[in-house]
Motif scaffolding. Structure first.
Motif, PDB file in Angstrom:
ATOM      1  N   THR A 174       0.831  -1.215   0.000  1.00  0.00           N
ATOM      2  CA  THR A 174       0.000   0.000   0.000  1.00  0.00           C
ATOM      3  C   THR A 174       0.859   1.255   0.000  1.00  0.00           C
ATOM      4  OG1 THR A 174      -0.221  -0.141   2.394  1.00  0.00           O
ATOM      5  CG2 THR A 174      -2.049  -0.971   1.077  1.00  0.00           C
ATOM      6  N   CYS A 219       7.300   7.984   0.329  1.00  0.00           N
ATOM      7  CA  CYS A 219       6.569   6.785  -0.081  1.00  0.00           C
ATOM      8  C   CYS A 219       6.750   6.632  -1.591  1.00  0.00           C
ATOM      9  CB  CYS A 219       5.092   6.930   0.268  1.00  0.00           C
ATOM     10  SG  CYS A 219       4.038   5.660  -0.481  1.00  0.00           S
ATOM     11  N   VAL A 221       4.819   4.408  -3.513  1.00  0.00           N
ATOM     12  CA  VAL A 221       3.595   3.991  -4.200  1.00  0.00           C
ATOM     13  C   VAL A 221       2.853   5.294  -4.527  1.00  0.00           C
ATOM     14  CG1 VAL A 221       1.402   2.764  -3.986  1.00  0.00           C
ATOM     15  CG2 VAL A 221       3.461   1.799  -2.968  1.00  0.00           C
ATOM     16  N   MET A 234       1.764  12.948  -1.975  1.00  0.00           N
ATOM     17  CA  MET A 234       3.113  12.465  -2.322  1.00  0.00           C
ATOM     18  C   MET A 234       4.146  13.586  -2.361  1.00  0.00           C
ATOM     19  SD  MET A 234       3.407   9.191  -2.711  1.00  0.00           S
ATOM     20  CE  MET A 234       4.621   8.702  -3.941  1.00  0.00           C
ATOM     21  N   MET A 240       3.149  12.015   2.614  1.00  0.00           N
ATOM     22  CA  MET A 240       3.858  10.861   2.056  1.00  0.00           C
ATOM     23  C   MET A 240       5.338  11.165   1.839  1.00  0.00           C
ATOM     24  SD  MET A 240       2.227   7.998   1.655  1.00  0.00           S
ATOM     25  CE  MET A 240       0.853   7.823   2.805  1.00  0.00           C
TER      26      MET A 240
END
Ligand SMILES: [Cu+2]
Length: 248
Positions: A174, A219, A221, A234, A240
């Protein structure tokens, strides 16, 4: 009577010995810092991923996932700047309430880079996944309604990478907690998407940080909004991505 030559030789010897003495003393000062830290035990870091947080700026209005740091009294704190000590065992627990596989993983919105499904930089190169699914029956928590749940580290699902799920067409990841140094991955901890329809998994791993300084975490993903998943969360510190400050 001491000749002039001998006199200067003695002076030179005193200066030389004195010089070495200073050097030794200086070395002792340098080496005493890690020695003082040796008796100190491991430190714990607990992160929590919450999937639906209201993200609101001029162009993006959406619910997006975010990492939080769980504080000492259970309060949620920002993950924008995470401070960790160097040369100490760091016990990382990630409580992930999010779910869902991803076919895209890696540094851009179209990549399928299996490196980011791997566990990198941890003790033994593994992480332990705890998730109440029938598929991974050995990776469950033990406990019941009348006593505390206890996590027995090491009896979870020890993995060095998370798998590709051909039924769902994606990596069972995830999010990742990835630490970079000069653009290189020094730590990659992927969180498990699994097949539990209600989502959620707990990941535990251990690692050391051997260099002080400021390192970006991200992150990998693409779980944000817009820009092929690389906008919003993101690209926003405390969601993120952020920074890990490693102290002496
Ligand atoms: Cu993410």
């Amino acid at each position: 009577m001491i000749s002039e030559k001998t006199f200067y030789a003695i002076i030179a010897a005193i200066i030389l010995v004195g010089g070495i003495g200073v050097g030794v003393a200086y070395d002792k000062t340098l080496s005493s810092t890690p020695q003082q830290q040796l008796p100190q035990g491991p430190v714990s870091l607990t992160l929590l991923i919450s999937p639906n947080n209201w993200f609101d700026n001029a162009t993006i209005h959406h619910t997006q996932p975010a990492f939080f740091v769980v504080g000492p009294n259970g309060q949620l704190e920002s993950s924008a700047v995470i401070t960790l000590p160097s040369h100490r065992l760091i016990k990382l627990t990630i409580i992930d309430y999010d779910s869902g596989v991803t076919s895209i993983i890696g540094p851009n919105g179209t990549s399928n880079n299996s490196s980011y499904a791997k566990v990198i930089g941890t003790v033994g190169g593994v992480e332990y996944v705890y998730n109440g699914t029938a598929q991974y029956i050995n990776s469950t928590l033990s406990g019941n309604a009348s006593n505390d749940i206890s996590i027995v580290h090491g009896s979870g699902w020890a993995v060095s990478s998370l798998p590709w799920n051909s039924t769902f067409g994606g990596w069972e990841v995830t999010h990742t907690f990835t630490l970079l140094s000069n653009g290189q991955i020094v730590l990659n901890v992927p969180t498990f998407a699994g097949t539990n329809p209600s989502g959620g998994a707990v990941t535990f791993t251990e690692f050391y940080l051997n260099n002080t300084g400021s390192y970006p975490w991200q992150c990998y993903v693409p779980c944000g909004h817009e820009l092929d998943g690389w906008g919003g969360a993101m690209a926003t510190a405390g969601w993120m991505e952020g920074v890990v400050q490693v102290t002496a």
